[in-house]
Design a protein around this motif. Sequence first.
Motif, short mmCIF file in Angstrom:
data_model
loop_
_atom_site.label_atom_id
_atom_site.label_comp_id
_atom_site.label_asym_id
_atom_site.label_seq_id
_atom_site.Cartn_x
_atom_site.Cartn_y
_atom_site.Cartn_z
N ASP A 17 0.86 -1.18 0.00
CA ASP A 17 0.00 0.00 0.00
C ASP A 17 0.90 1.24 0.00
N THR A 22 -1.43 2.14 -8.30
CA THR A 22 -2.65 2.56 -8.99
C THR A 22 -2.35 3.75 -9.91
N GLU A 44 -8.06 -5.61 -8.96
CA GLU A 44 -8.49 -6.62 -7.97
C GLU A 44 -8.28 -6.05 -6.58
N PHE A 59 -12.91 -4.29 4.22
CA PHE A 59 -11.76 -3.44 4.55
C PHE A 59 -12.14 -2.37 5.57
N PHE A 74 -10.85 -13.78 -2.30
CA PHE A 74 -9.94 -13.24 -3.31
C PHE A 74 -9.82 -14.21 -4.49
N ARG A 78 -10.99 -13.49 -8.21
CA ARG A 78 -9.99 -13.60 -9.29
C ARG A 78 -10.53 -14.44 -10.45
N ASP A 99 -4.34 -3.92 -11.77
CA ASP A 99 -3.86 -3.33 -10.52
C ASP A 99 -4.06 -4.37 -9.41
N SER A 104 -0.48 -10.48 -4.96
CA SER A 104 -1.03 -9.77 -3.79
C SER A 104 -1.57 -10.75 -2.76
N SER A 105 -2.23 -11.81 -3.25
CA SER A 105 -2.75 -12.82 -2.31
C SER A 105 -1.60 -13.49 -1.57
N TYR A 108 -0.12 -10.65 0.83
CA TYR A 108 -0.99 -10.12 1.90
C TYR A 108 -1.59 -11.22 2.78
N GLN A 109 -2.13 -12.27 2.16
CA GLN A 109 -2.69 -13.34 3.00
C GLN A 109 -1.55 -14.15 3.62
P1 TYD Z 1 -6.19 -1.84 -3.50
O1 TYD Z 1 -7.58 -1.50 -3.93
O2 TYD Z 1 -5.16 -2.08 -4.55
O3 TYD Z 1 -5.72 -0.73 -2.50
P2 TYD Z 1 -4.49 0.22 -2.65
O4 TYD Z 1 -4.63 0.94 -3.97
O5 TYD Z 1 -4.60 1.13 -1.46
O6 TYD Z 1 -3.28 -0.66 -2.61
O7 TYD Z 1 -6.21 -3.15 -2.62
C1 TYD Z 1 -6.96 -3.20 -1.48
C2 TYD Z 1 -6.33 -4.13 -0.50
O8 TYD Z 1 -6.55 -5.49 -0.90
C3 TYD Z 1 -4.83 -3.97 -0.34
O9 TYD Z 1 -4.53 -3.63 0.99
C4 TYD Z 1 -4.27 -5.34 -0.63
C5 TYD Z 1 -5.44 -6.26 -0.50
N1 TYD Z 1 -5.37 -7.50 -1.32
C6 TYD Z 1 -5.13 -8.71 -0.67
O10 TYD Z 1 -4.96 -8.74 0.57
N2 TYD Z 1 -5.10 -9.86 -1.41
C7 TYD Z 1 -5.29 -9.88 -2.76
O11 TYD Z 1 -5.27 -10.96 -3.40
C8 TYD Z 1 -5.53 -8.62 -3.42
C9 TYD Z 1 -5.79 -8.59 -4.89
C10 TYD Z 1 -5.57 -7.46 -2.65
#
Ligand code: TYD
Length: 214
Positions: A17, A22, A44, A59, A74, A78, A99, A104-105, A108-109
């Motif tokens: 983040d 973006t 996504e 969120f 997620f 997807r 984006d 990201s998964s 972040y996960q």
């Molecule tokens: P996003 O809309 O890209 O927010 P930002 O532009 O602020 O980065 O993503 C929202 C949140 O979703 C971001 O904190 C990351 C999370 N995310 C996951 O945890 N797992 C995923 O697979 C994806 C696609 C996003």
Amino acid sequence: MSDASYPGLFICFEGIDGSGKTTQAQLVVERLCTLGYDAVYTTEPTKWSEPGKKLRESFFAPIRLPVDDEFRLFLEDRILHLKSEVIPLLNAGKIVVTDRYYFSSVAYQGARGLDWQYILEENEKIAIVPHLAIFLDLPVSVAIDRIASERTEGVNTFEKEESLRKVKDIYLLLADKFPKLITKLDASKEISEIQQNVLRLIIQLWQNSSKVDN
Ligand code: TYD
């Protein structure tokens, strides 16, 4: 994992983040269109699917979804994103700029405690490998400052910093594991400088994959 053997080109932006993905993703789509390429921006989690909407609502919820539920949503989002947007656009020969995608998964996960290799494997069952993932690499402290200055509501910086560090560590691990697929760019540079690099990378890829007949 299926190969992105479609007429189009599939690019995804990744990063913690505040890394500016973006901004860069939207800018490059605009730029590509101005230059005559047929480029489309997608994101996504999606804003239109049921799992995507549930995730976006979550969120802002006081209590976070359990990580397994979040991960499944997620994944479902997807699958829908690929089926309804990415694949038809790639079949139509477009440059699809997404984006966030499955990295990201994993990051972040994974940072929330789910085994990152398991996340990767589950995604490899359903996802198309993109032609390129652009990872915008930014120091966590800079990202935290950016997030704090952009938001009016308070950010729990300690909590955020710790979790973003974990996210970033997994991204770096992925970049090491997939050096051809993931290109790291220094996201602390000026927007315009990053943009030039991003644009060059995508145009080169398009030309190398001999998708040009003009
Ligand atoms: P996003 O809309 O890209 O927010 P930002 O532009 O602020 O980065 O993503 C929202 C949140 O979703 C971001 O904190 C990351 C999370 N995310 C996951 O945890 N797992 C995923 O697979 C994806 C696609 C996003």
